[in-house]
Scaffold this active site. Structure first.
Site, mmCIF file in Angstrom:
data_model
loop_
_atom_site.group_PDB
_atom_site.id
_atom_site.type_symbol
_atom_site.label_atom_id
_atom_site.label_comp_id
_atom_site.label_asym_id
_atom_site.label_seq_id
_atom_site.Cartn_x
_atom_site.Cartn_y
_atom_site.Cartn_z
ATOM 1 N N LYS A 1 -44.383 24.336 13.025
ATOM 2 C CA LYS A 1 -42.935 24.462 12.766
ATOM 3 C C LYS A 1 -42.591 25.849 12.230
ATOM 4 C CE LYS A 1 -41.270 22.997 8.668
ATOM 5 N NZ LYS A 1 -40.433 23.875 7.845
ATOM 6 N N ASN A 2 -43.371 26.316 11.265
ATOM 7 C CA ASN A 2 -43.002 27.568 10.598
ATOM 8 C C ASN A 2 -43.300 28.812 11.429
ATOM 9 O OD1 ASN A 2 -41.930 26.123 8.551
ATOM 10 N ND2 ASN A 2 -43.640 26.410 7.125
ATOM 11 N N CYS B 1 -32.633 24.451 -3.096
ATOM 12 C CA CYS B 1 -33.052 23.228 -2.435
ATOM 13 C C CYS B 1 -33.948 22.438 -3.378
ATOM 14 C CB CYS B 1 -33.738 23.514 -1.108
ATOM 15 S SG CYS B 1 -35.387 24.149 -1.271
ATOM 16 N N ARG C 1 -34.319 29.425 -4.152
ATOM 17 C CA ARG C 1 -34.835 30.078 -2.946
ATOM 18 C C ARG C 1 -34.068 31.390 -2.730
ATOM 19 N NH1 ARG C 1 -37.253 26.073 0.482
ATOM 20 N NH2 ARG C 1 -38.118 27.849 1.583
ATOM 21 N N ASP D 1 -47.480 24.336 0.770
ATOM 22 C CA ASP D 1 -47.005 23.259 1.642
ATOM 23 C C ASP D 1 -47.992 22.098 1.751
ATOM 24 O OD1 ASP D 1 -44.698 24.644 2.039
ATOM 25 O OD2 ASP D 1 -45.235 25.436 4.012
ATOM 26 N N ARG E 1 -37.906 16.433 9.619
ATOM 27 C CA ARG E 1 -37.621 17.871 9.796
ATOM 28 C C ARG E 1 -38.869 18.612 10.241
ATOM 29 N NH1 ARG E 1 -34.820 20.672 4.904
ATOM 30 N NH2 ARG E 1 -35.294 22.309 6.384
HETATM 31 N N1 EPU Z 1 -38.936 34.901 -2.800
HETATM 32 C C1 EPU Z 1 -38.187 35.776 -3.539
HETATM 33 N N2 EPU Z 1 -37.229 36.512 -2.887
HETATM 34 C C2 EPU Z 1 -37.019 36.387 -1.541
HETATM 35 C C3 EPU Z 1 -37.807 35.494 -0.793
HETATM 36 C C4 EPU Z 1 -38.762 34.760 -1.456
HETATM 37 O O1 EPU Z 1 -38.354 35.905 -4.743
HETATM 38 O O2 EPU Z 1 -36.133 37.082 -1.012
HETATM 39 C C5 EPU Z 1 -39.974 34.114 -3.497
HETATM 40 C C6 EPU Z 1 -39.771 32.608 -3.311
HETATM 41 O O3 EPU Z 1 -38.872 32.079 -4.265
HETATM 42 C C7 EPU Z 1 -41.176 32.093 -3.474
HETATM 43 C C8 EPU Z 1 -42.032 33.205 -2.883
HETATM 44 O O4 EPU Z 1 -41.211 34.362 -2.870
HETATM 45 O O5 EPU Z 1 -41.497 31.969 -4.838
HETATM 46 C C9 EPU Z 1 -42.511 32.935 -1.483
HETATM 47 O O6 EPU Z 1 -41.440 32.494 -0.650
HETATM 48 P P1 EPU Z 1 -41.398 32.827 0.898
HETATM 49 O O7 EPU Z 1 -40.296 33.775 1.158
HETATM 50 O O8 EPU Z 1 -42.774 33.196 1.356
HETATM 51 O O9 EPU Z 1 -40.985 31.399 1.496
HETATM 52 P P2 EPU Z 1 -40.097 31.167 2.760
HETATM 53 O O10 EPU Z 1 -40.343 32.203 3.780
HETATM 54 O O11 EPU Z 1 -38.695 30.900 2.351
HETATM 55 C C10 EPU Z 1 -41.880 29.787 4.069
HETATM 56 C C11 EPU Z 1 -41.977 28.413 4.633
HETATM 57 C C12 EPU Z 1 -42.106 27.403 3.511
HETATM 58 C C13 EPU Z 1 -43.339 27.769 2.692
HETATM 59 C C14 EPU Z 1 -43.257 29.210 2.188
HETATM 60 C C15 EPU Z 1 -44.484 29.662 1.439
HETATM 61 C C16 EPU Z 1 -40.685 28.544 6.669
HETATM 62 C C17 EPU Z 1 -39.474 28.155 7.422
HETATM 63 N N3 EPU Z 1 -40.777 28.122 5.413
HETATM 64 O O12 EPU Z 1 -40.701 29.789 3.276
HETATM 65 O O13 EPU Z 1 -42.296 26.152 4.135
HETATM 66 O O14 EPU Z 1 -43.454 26.892 1.598
HETATM 67 O O15 EPU Z 1 -43.047 30.092 3.307
HETATM 68 O O16 EPU Z 1 -45.600 29.585 2.251
HETATM 69 O O17 EPU Z 1 -41.568 29.202 7.205
HETATM 70 C C18 EPU Z 1 -42.174 23.844 4.383
HETATM 71 O O18 EPU Z 1 -42.546 24.003 5.563
HETATM 72 O O19 EPU Z 1 -42.130 22.721 3.826
HETATM 73 C C19 EPU Z 1 -41.770 25.018 3.608
HETATM 74 C C20 EPU Z 1 -41.041 24.943 2.509
#
Ligand code: EPU
Length: 420
Positions: A22-23, A116, A121, A307, A399
């Protein structure tokens, strides 16, 4: 709203095939916005998040054609470069259209996602990435409004306080492929999904090196062409089945996966006494008794994935001894623990740590799913528990897992979807 009814206590046995990730699929679909030519993504899982992403692309004006599991995307002609709140609030990953829309049209509006169930986030790193490429960003009435006459390559540090960001790395990479000159992303996320998107972009004609390491270099090109791609297997679904085999004391062969993406997970299973044999594209997981207590600390890849934290917390709730699980990525991602405690688990939460006093067995109960991976954890608990478990709000599960019950039933699980 559908719910699951599970009669627990049956060891899972047999073979199960994992879906594509998915990701990876979500940013791959958004990346198709970068070309006027048709892009084809193959073997796409039927997931609610995929449907939401396709709706978003259609609302932008993209033509989407789906034949079985193959999706053709054609982002030609006049498009409306906007991601409305109505869609973004359903799925945060909608932010993946930000980089491509900005690169292609120089002007776009993407709703801010808000929080969320797993905690705050933020998107500051996404904005840092595109700003470094020369975009002007304003936050207006809940929307990110980004503009740039032309993006210019730059060197930037994208790592935040919690470490690298998967989303910000992919978004910035997608914006940089059409920028003038060279972009260097330092502090890049190393997740396999980042590498998969980089490979797809390279097939489209992008010039990217270093994906999968903390430094990614992108040399901008004038335009991208269409390409065809099959996403990587879902390492989180594979890890969920591994935990399901272990919690039910079963023997499951997980096929079509990439064990090399699961090294930290395999190590923890083995440390807890579960037998794991890894082949090139399969994993055999077998457990004969209760697992031993272990310490888990989530970390960016190649560390233990956040995850899979909830699913492993469920597994450790029946371990021999006291385990600890420290959540370093999303610090309040512990709502599943309160539900697990209603099933007889003994979990204390202190700050970002769960202390899990293993119990002999869980008892079936009515519980509520709060987010995608929490739902998976409750399914695992229900499979292991004595008696009946009813899980409400499983739309969260749909989802990210394609009809999970249809994959568990052939393994011997007594699980039923009840629609109301
Ligand atoms: N963060 C920031 N600023 C930002 C973006 C992220 O501080 O602008 C922080 C977040 O709060 C978190 C850390 O950085 O503490 C890592 O977040 P990341 O940006 O890597 O997460 P994401 O890209 O929003 C994806 C996956 C998540 C998964 C995370 C971590 C997708 C669509 N989502 O989220 O997947 O937990 O990477 O590996 O790819 C799930 O599939 O259930 C899910 C939540």
């Amino acid at each position: 709203m559908d719910r699951f009814r599970i009669r627990g206590g049956k060891p899972l046995r047999g073979e199960v095939r994992v879906a594509r990730a998915k990701n990876a699929v979500l940013p791959l679909l958004a990346a198709a916005l970068l070309s006027e030519d048709t892009c084809v993504i193959e073997d796409v899982p039927f997931l609610d998040d995929v449907v939401t992403m396709l709706k978003l692309l259609e609302s932008i004006g993209v033509s989407v054609e789906m034949k079985g599991r193959t999706i053709k995307i054609s982002a030609a002609g006049r498009l409306n470069p906007e991601a409305p709140y109505d869609i973004v609030r359903k799925m945060r990953a909608s932010y993946y259209v930000l980089g491509p829309l900005l690169a292609r049209f120089g002007d776009c509006r993407v709703s801010l996602p808000g929080g969320c169930a797993i905690g705050p986030r933020p998107v500051d790193l996404h904005l840092k990435g595109i700003t470094a490429l020369g975009a002007r960003v304003k936050i207006e009435k809940g929307y990110i409004h980004a503009r740039a006459r032309s993006l210019r390559g730059n060197t930037m540090m994208l790592e935040g306080q919690k470490g690298p960001s998967v989303g910000a790395t992919i978004n910035t990479m997608m914006a940089a492929v059409l920028a003038r000159g060279e972009t260097v992303i330092e502090g890049a996320a190393c997740e396999p999904e980042v590498v998969d998107v980089a490979q797809f972009l390279s097939k489209m004609g992008a010039d990217i090196t270093g994906a999968g390491t903390p430094t990614i270099t992108i040399r901008g090109v004038k335009e991208l062409r269409g390409a065809r791609h099959k996403p990587i297997p879902d390492r989180i679904e594979a890890g969920t089945f591994a935990a399901a085999a272990a919690i039910t004391r079963g023997r499951v062969e997980i096929i079509g996966c990439e064990p090399r993406h699961l090294t930290a997970v395999i190590t923890k299973l083995q440390e807890s006494g579960v037998r794991v044999e890894a082949g090139v594209d399969r994993l055999l997981v077998e457990a004969r008794g209760r697992p031993q207590a272990v310490k888990i600390s989530t970390a960016p890849y190649p560390g233990f994935p956040t995850d899979l934290q909830a699913q492993f917390t469920a597994l450790l709730s029946i371990a021999q001894g006291t385990s600890t699980v420290t959540e370093n990525i999303f610090e309040s991602r512990f709502l599943h623990c309160l539900e697990l405690n209603r099933m007889g688990a003994l979990i204390d939460i202190t700050g970002n740590m769960a202390v899990i006093h293993g119990v002999e067995r869980l008892e079936g109960a009515q519980v509520m799913a709060s987010d995608l991976r929490a739902s998976a954890a409750l399914v695992l608990a229900g499979l292991a528990a004595r008696g009946q478990t009813e899980i409400l709000r499983i739309y969260h599960l749909d989802r990210g897992y394609e009809r999970l019950e249809n994959k568990l039933k052939p393994l011997g699980a007594d699980i039923r979807r009840v629609s109301s």
